[in-house]
Enzyme design. Structure first.
Site, mmCIF file in Angstrom:
data_model
loop_
_atom_site.group_PDB
_atom_site.id
_atom_site.type_symbol
_atom_site.label_atom_id
_atom_site.label_comp_id
_atom_site.label_asym_id
_atom_site.label_seq_id
_atom_site.Cartn_x
_atom_site.Cartn_y
_atom_site.Cartn_z
ATOM 1 C CE1 TYR A 111 -2.075 9.510 -13.567
ATOM 2 C CE2 TYR A 111 -1.692 10.407 -11.729
ATOM 3 C CZ TYR A 111 -1.220 9.628 -12.120
ATOM 4 O OH TYR A 111 -0.186 8.903 -12.167
ATOM 5 N N PRO B 206 0.866 -1.019 0.007
ATOM 6 C CG PRO B 206 0.040 -1.063 2.164
ATOM 7 C CD PRO B 206 0.845 -1.822 1.243
ATOM 8 C CE1 TYR C 152 2.417 7.203 -6.455
ATOM 9 C CE2 TYR C 152 0.161 7.058 -5.628
ATOM 10 C CZ TYR C 152 1.473 6.548 -6.082
ATOM 11 O OH TYR C 152 1.765 5.001 -5.937
ATOM 12 N NE ARG D 30 -4.081 5.925 -5.191
ATOM 13 C CZ ARG D 30 -3.831 6.917 -6.211
ATOM 14 N NH1 ARG D 30 -4.125 8.269 -6.010
ATOM 15 N NH2 ARG D 30 -3.160 6.374 -7.298
ATOM 16 C CB CYS E 263 4.341 29.870 -18.563
ATOM 17 S SG CYS E 263 4.465 31.608 -17.878
ATOM 18 C CD GLU E 264 3.157 24.161 -20.092
ATOM 19 O OE1 GLU E 264 2.076 23.993 -20.690
ATOM 20 O OE2 GLU E 264 4.268 24.116 -20.198
ATOM 21 N NE ARG F 127 -3.096 11.817 -7.642
ATOM 22 C CZ ARG F 127 -4.314 11.747 -7.549
ATOM 23 N NH1 ARG F 127 -5.024 12.919 -6.934
ATOM 24 N NH2 ARG F 127 -5.199 10.797 -7.894
#
Length: 403
Positions: A303, A261, A357, A263, A328-329, A299
């Site tokens: 995702y 495990p 994560y 997460r 800058c995205e 994340r």
């Protein structure tokens, strides 16, 4: 968690990661208790959150470590994990990484291809050592999760199919330099349904029975990780239901049960703190611009993952806003159309469920410094990683700068 977010942000600054170590301990104990009466080892998946203090906290509770790079193996050893509780997994291992893992005498190397097995055998022969190995079997079960974190289908890059696994075990068992002691599978991450886990366990347990029938003594049955957690409104798998499925599948087998495990242990132990820089409205579209960014927590961008976002100690009518950072995205956001009250400069926002994560996937994109990390334990807070500086970032480049 009854936490004074503002006091922590004022003390340590933002962006900031915070982890509740008491929560982590509770999660470990809950899972370990669910394995009661069986030989078991919980190998924390270091990739979820690789802070040395997090690993050390779990090691003191009795956890091992599931590592996917030699760097993670070194982190586990540095943090005090017993070498015989460390597994080295991952699709691609270089010869020097294999060599170092064998020299460190960790529990086993988890192999993902026939080609990798031959490289491990070659390195073990050079060292005059016997390599303890397990093989990652791909049970071809749909984990019913996000495609980016699905790992148990033939279309994924992980593991080998059943027939190939059998051939590899027979080869390894005859080899002077390989000792096949374990079997492993991991079908995906953020699993919220027990059936894919149960089916995979049954398939792999049947393979173990067939291997034992030809005198290949598998000692470790590793079910991987992937137990899901609540980010929004997910219904998750209780620890006892999870372990019962494993017990049923392995009934009659004399094996030590391993799980990995990551997460599950740390996601909801963590929160990410960021301060409001300002608000702006573009043709009726509201943006809350904060000092954290996708380089800190990727994340949502990677995702389209959901994290609960709340403004601390602010009242007022909530209206939808995109919470965005300075990078800058266009993909630099933590949440879109998040209901938030009116916000001003230096107001605090907390992004929840950020313990897994989060920092571990952080980068220096846009030459942004990585955040500080703080632990909460027994009502006390302490720094477990200081905030990075510009000097930290350029240290490895400066001596090569032509002037």
């Amino acid at each position: 968690m009854n936490i004074d977010y503002k006091a922590l942000a004022d003390k340590y600054g933002t962006p900031l990661y915070m982890y509740d170590f008491d929560y982590i301990e509770n999660r470990y104990t809950t899972l370990k208790d669910a394995f009661a009466g069986k030989k078991s080892l919980i190998n924390y998946a270091v990739k979820a959150n690789s802070n040395l203090s997090v690993i050390a906290h779990l090691a003191k509770l009795g956890a091992g470590a599931d590592c996917v790079s030699i760097g993670e193996v070194k982190r586990a050893l540095t943090a005090g994990v017993d070498k015989y509780k460390i597994i080295f997994s991952g699709v691609g291992k270089r010869d020097d990484e294999i060599r170092e893992a064998l020299e460190q005498d960790i529990l086993l190397l988890n192999l993902e291809s026939e080609a990798e097995m031959k490289r491990v055998e070659m390195v073990a022969k050079e060292l005059g050592k016997e390599a303890r190995i397990s093989i990652r079997v791909n049970p071809n079960i749909d984990p019913q999760t996000h495609p980016y974190i699905s790992t148990g289908l033939h279309e994924n890059k992980f593991g080998v199919e059943i027939d190939m696994a059998k051939r590899m075990y027979i080869y390894a068992n005859k080899s002077e330099f390989l000792n096949p002691v374990g079997i492993h599978f991991h079908i995906g991450s953020q699993l919220t349904k027990i059936e894919p886990i149960r089916e995979s366990c049954m398939i792999v347990a049947d393979l173990v029975r067939s291997l034992k029938a030809i005198k290949i003594d598998i000692k470790f049955f590793d079910v991987g990780g992937g137990i899901g957690v609540v980010y929004d409104d997910e219904v998750t798998i209780p620890a006892e239901v999870y372990t019962q499925a494993i017990f049923e599948a392995t009934k009659g087998l004399d094996v030590t049960l391993l799980c990995e495990p990551g997460r599950y242990m740390v996601a909801n132990a963590g929160a990410f703190f960021t301060k409001v820089l300002y608000e702006k409205v573009n043709d009726g579209k509201r943006f809350v611009i904060v000092d954290g960014a996708m380089n800190d927590l990727i994340r949502p961008s990677l995702y389209n993952a959901y994290h609960k976002i709340e403004a601390v100690l602010k009242e007022g009518e909530k209206t939808p806003a995109d919470v965005v950072g300075p990078v800058c995205e266009s993909g630099d956001f933590f949440g879109k159309n998040v209901p938030l009250p009116p916000l001003e400069h230096n107001d605090l926002i907390v992004v929840h469920s950020a313990g897994a994560y989060g920092f571990t996937m952080a980068s220096n994109y846009n030459t942004r410094a990585k955040a500080a990390e703080v632990a909460l334990q027994g009502g006390k807070d302490r720094l477990i990683r200081q905030r990075e500086t510009y000097e930290d970032q350029v240290r490895l480049e400066l001596e090569y700068l032509e002037k």
